[in-house]
Design a protein around this motif. Structure first.
Motif, PDB file in Angstrom:
ATOM      1  N   ASP A   3      57.040  37.099  21.518  1.00 48.95           N
ATOM      2  CA  ASP A   3      56.568  36.250  20.974  1.00 48.95           C
ATOM      3  C   ASP A   3      55.878  35.462  20.879  1.00 48.95           C
ATOM      4  N   ILE A   4      55.983  34.816  21.923  1.00 50.28           N
ATOM      5  CA  ILE A   4      55.193  33.875  22.711  1.00 50.28           C
ATOM      6  C   ILE A   4      53.734  34.605  23.171  1.00 50.28           C
ATOM      7  N   LEU A   5      53.930  35.712  23.727  1.00 54.65           N
ATOM      8  CA  LEU A   5      53.044  36.367  24.242  1.00 54.65           C
ATOM      9  C   LEU A   5      52.078  36.569  22.845  1.00 54.65           C
ATOM     10  N   LYS A   6      52.608  37.077  22.189  1.00 51.59           N
ATOM     11  CA  LYS A   6      51.981  37.805  20.347  1.00 51.59           C
ATOM     12  C   LYS A   6      50.809  36.758  19.953  1.00 51.59           C
ATOM     13  N   ASP A   7      51.885  35.102  19.731  1.00 52.12           N
ATOM     14  CA  ASP A   7      51.072  34.432  19.567  1.00 52.12           C
ATOM     15  C   ASP A   7      49.399  33.858  19.856  1.00 52.12           C
ATOM     16  N   ILE A   8      49.429  34.175  21.591  1.00 51.32           N
ATOM     17  CA  ILE A   8      48.203  34.129  22.190  1.00 51.32           C
ATOM     18  C   ILE A   8      47.558  35.085  21.446  1.00 51.32           C
ATOM     19  N   ASP A   9      48.335  36.052  21.371  1.00 47.47           N
ATOM     20  CA  ASP A   9      47.050  37.581  21.481  1.00 47.47           C
ATOM     21  C   ASP A   9      46.495  37.398  19.994  1.00 47.47           C
ATOM     22  N   SER A  10      46.997  36.796  18.748  1.00 42.51           N
ATOM     23  CA  SER A  10      46.563  36.487  17.455  1.00 42.51           C
ATOM     24  C   SER A  10      45.218  35.658  17.386  1.00 42.51           C
ATOM     25  N   VAL A  11      44.613  35.268  18.863  1.00 42.55           N
ATOM     26  CA  VAL A  11      43.555  34.556  19.280  1.00 42.55           C
ATOM     27  C   VAL A  11      42.420  35.712  18.798  1.00 42.55           C
ATOM     28  N   ASN A  12      41.729  35.302  18.062  1.00 38.17           N
ATOM     29  CA  ASN A  12      40.542  36.083  17.765  1.00 38.17           C
ATOM     30  C   ASN A  12      39.812  36.543  19.754  1.00 38.17           C
ATOM     31  N   GLY A  13      39.015  37.566  19.940  1.00 37.62           N
ATOM     32  CA  GLY A  13      38.799  37.926  21.297  1.00 37.62           C
ATOM     33  C   GLY A  13      40.284  38.156  21.834  1.00 37.62           C
ATOM     34  N   VAL A  14      40.969  38.093  21.317  1.00 39.05           N
ATOM     35  CA  VAL A  14      42.238  38.204  22.581  1.00 39.05           C
ATOM     36  C   VAL A  14      42.583  39.690  23.042  1.00 39.05           C
ATOM     37  N   THR A  15      42.582  40.513  24.366  1.00 39.87           N
ATOM     38  CA  THR A  15      43.137  41.848  24.208  1.00 39.87           C
ATOM     39  C   THR A  15      44.419  41.607  24.538  1.00 39.87           C
ATOM     40  N   GLY A  16      44.987  40.979  25.382  1.00 39.36           N
ATOM     41  CA  GLY A  16      46.331  41.200  25.492  1.00 39.36           C
ATOM     42  C   GLY A  16      47.011  40.327  26.852  1.00 39.36           C
ATOM     43  N   HIS A  68      35.397  35.613  35.039  1.00 35.46           N
ATOM     44  CA  HIS A  68      34.379  35.657  33.605  1.00 35.46           C
ATOM     45  C   HIS A  68      33.685  37.234  34.141  1.00 35.46           C
ATOM     46  N   PHE A  69      33.994  38.082  33.723  1.00 32.13           N
ATOM     47  CA  PHE A  69      32.991  39.248  34.105  1.00 32.13           C
ATOM     48  C   PHE A  69      32.538  39.197  32.912  1.00 32.13           C
ATOM     49  N   GLU A  70      31.449  40.879  33.204  1.00 38.83           N
ATOM     50  CA  GLU A  70      30.233  41.407  32.258  1.00 38.83           C
ATOM     51  C   GLU A  70      30.782  41.437  31.259  1.00 38.83           C
ATOM     52  N   GLN A  71      32.296  42.445  30.783  1.00 43.27           N
ATOM     53  CA  GLN A  71      32.651  42.638  29.998  1.00 43.27           C
ATOM     54  C   GLN A  71      33.616  41.845  29.034  1.00 43.27           C
ATOM     55  N   GLY A  72      34.178  40.901  29.939  1.00 39.51           N
ATOM     56  CA  GLY A  72      35.758  39.456  29.111  1.00 39.51           C
ATOM     57  C   GLY A  72      35.606  39.202  30.308  1.00 39.51           C
ATOM     58  N   ALA A  73      37.382  38.159  30.653  1.00 39.99           N
ATOM     59  CA  ALA A  73      37.666  37.108  30.911  1.00 39.99           C
ATOM     60  C   ALA A  73      38.864  37.374  31.566  1.00 39.99           C
ATOM     61  N   LEU A  74      39.423  36.808  32.475  1.00 34.18           N
ATOM     62  CA  LEU A  74      40.741  36.441  32.987  1.00 34.18           C
ATOM     63  C   LEU A  74      41.369  35.199  32.481  1.00 34.18           C
ATOM     64  N   LEU A  75      41.721  34.482  32.034  1.00 32.65           N
ATOM     65  CA  LEU A  75      42.137  33.537  31.951  1.00 32.65           C
ATOM     66  C   LEU A  75      44.238  33.575  32.761  1.00 32.65           C
ATOM     67  N   VAL A  76      43.815  32.345  33.603  1.00 35.74           N
ATOM     68  CA  VAL A  76      45.597  32.385  34.115  1.00 35.74           C
ATOM     69  C   VAL A  76      45.433  30.622  34.523  1.00 35.74           C
ATOM     70  N   LYS A  77      46.959  31.222  33.990  1.00 37.89           N
ATOM     71  CA  LYS A  77      48.110  29.023  33.699  1.00 37.89           C
ATOM     72  C   LYS A  77      49.308  29.576  34.011  1.00 37.89           C
ATOM     73  N   SER A  78      49.082  28.766  35.328  1.00 34.75           N
ATOM     74  CA  SER A  78      50.616  28.969  36.437  1.00 34.75           C
ATOM     75  C   SER A  78      51.666  28.415  35.171  1.00 34.75           C
ATOM     76  N   GLN A  90      34.260  38.108  26.515  1.00 39.93           N
ATOM     77  CA  GLN A  90      33.529  37.287  26.552  1.00 39.93           C
ATOM     78  C   GLN A  90      33.456  36.165  25.009  1.00 39.93           C
ATOM     79  N   LYS A  91      33.737  36.412  23.779  1.00 37.36           N
ATOM     80  CA  LYS A  91      33.066  35.637  22.845  1.00 37.36           C
ATOM     81  C   LYS A  91      34.329  35.053  22.374  1.00 37.36           C
ATOM     82  N   VAL A  92      35.294  35.527  23.079  1.00 45.17           N
ATOM     83  CA  VAL A  92      36.519  34.377  22.521  1.00 45.17           C
ATOM     84  C   VAL A  92      36.519  33.143  22.566  1.00 45.17           C
ATOM     85  N   ASN A  93      37.167  32.569  21.688  1.00 41.13           N
ATOM     86  CA  ASN A  93      36.955  30.415  21.646  1.00 41.13           C
ATOM     87  C   ASN A  93      37.942  30.211  22.010  1.00 41.13           C
TER      88      ASN A  93
END
Length: 179
Positions: A3-16, A68-78, A90-93
């Motif tokens: 459920d917490i991850l679904k809140d993140i996924d609700s941001v426009n541009g997030v794949t998962g 950051h990659f050509e088609q997107g990005a991976l954000l990592v948080k400890s 790439q166009k995520v806010n």
């Protein structure tokens, strides 16, 4: 946690997103099924090792980074004993995503602290023990380098076991598979 991850996924541009704990064990995921659990676990383990390595080599604590990659990005948080990974286009806010993700980090840490430890599956006979497997992996790393952890995980997965549940009787077979 999902459920917490679904809140993140609700941001426009997030794949998962996904969360991996110690040893890269997949704890939760909302990422589409095109990526298998094994690949996510390997990614999580490598990212946790990277965070730990960066923290040990710097005087400042490293709690997040981005790829950051050509088609997107991976954000990592400890998360301390785990890592949160967010896959996005790439166009995520990014400021909005960071606000959402930082709140999720607090919620995930709380959820992990409150969650009872999962009971491991009963091994067939006494378990070999994570310390023994750690020594085997260390020797393997001396021989083949940093892919030793991946090789160990693949061999354990093929035996439907974890570092905590591999039966001691299966050690000889495991070592043979790693040779």
């Amino acid at each position: 946690m999902n459920d917490i991850l679904k809140d993140i996924d609700s941001v426009n541009g997030v794949t998962g997103s996904f969360v991996c704990g110690g040893g890269g064990r997949l704890l939760a995921r909302t990422l589409p099924a095109v990526t298998g659990d094994g690949a996510l676990e390997a990614t999580g383990r490598i990212l946790m090792q990277t965070l730990n390595g960066l923290e040990s080599s710097r005087t400042k604590k490293v709690s997040e980074f981005e790829f950051h990659f050509e088609q997107g990005a991976l954000l990592v948080k400890s998360l301390g004993s785990a890592v949160l990974c967010i896959v996005c286009g790439q166009k995520v806010n990014v400021p909005l995503l960071n606000l959402t993700a930082n709140l999720a980090v607090k919620q995930l840490r709380k959820a992990m602290a409150e969650a009872p430890a999962a009971a491991p599956a009963a091994p067939a006979g006494p378990a070999a023990g994570a310390d023994v497997l750690g020594k085997i992996e260390h020797e393997l790393a001396r021989a083949i380098g940093p892919v030793a952890g991946l090789s160990m995980d693949d061999a354990l997965r093929a035996r439907r076991a974890t570092r905590e549940t591999l039966p001691a009787a299966a050690l000889r077979e495991l070592v043979g598979a790693l040779e």
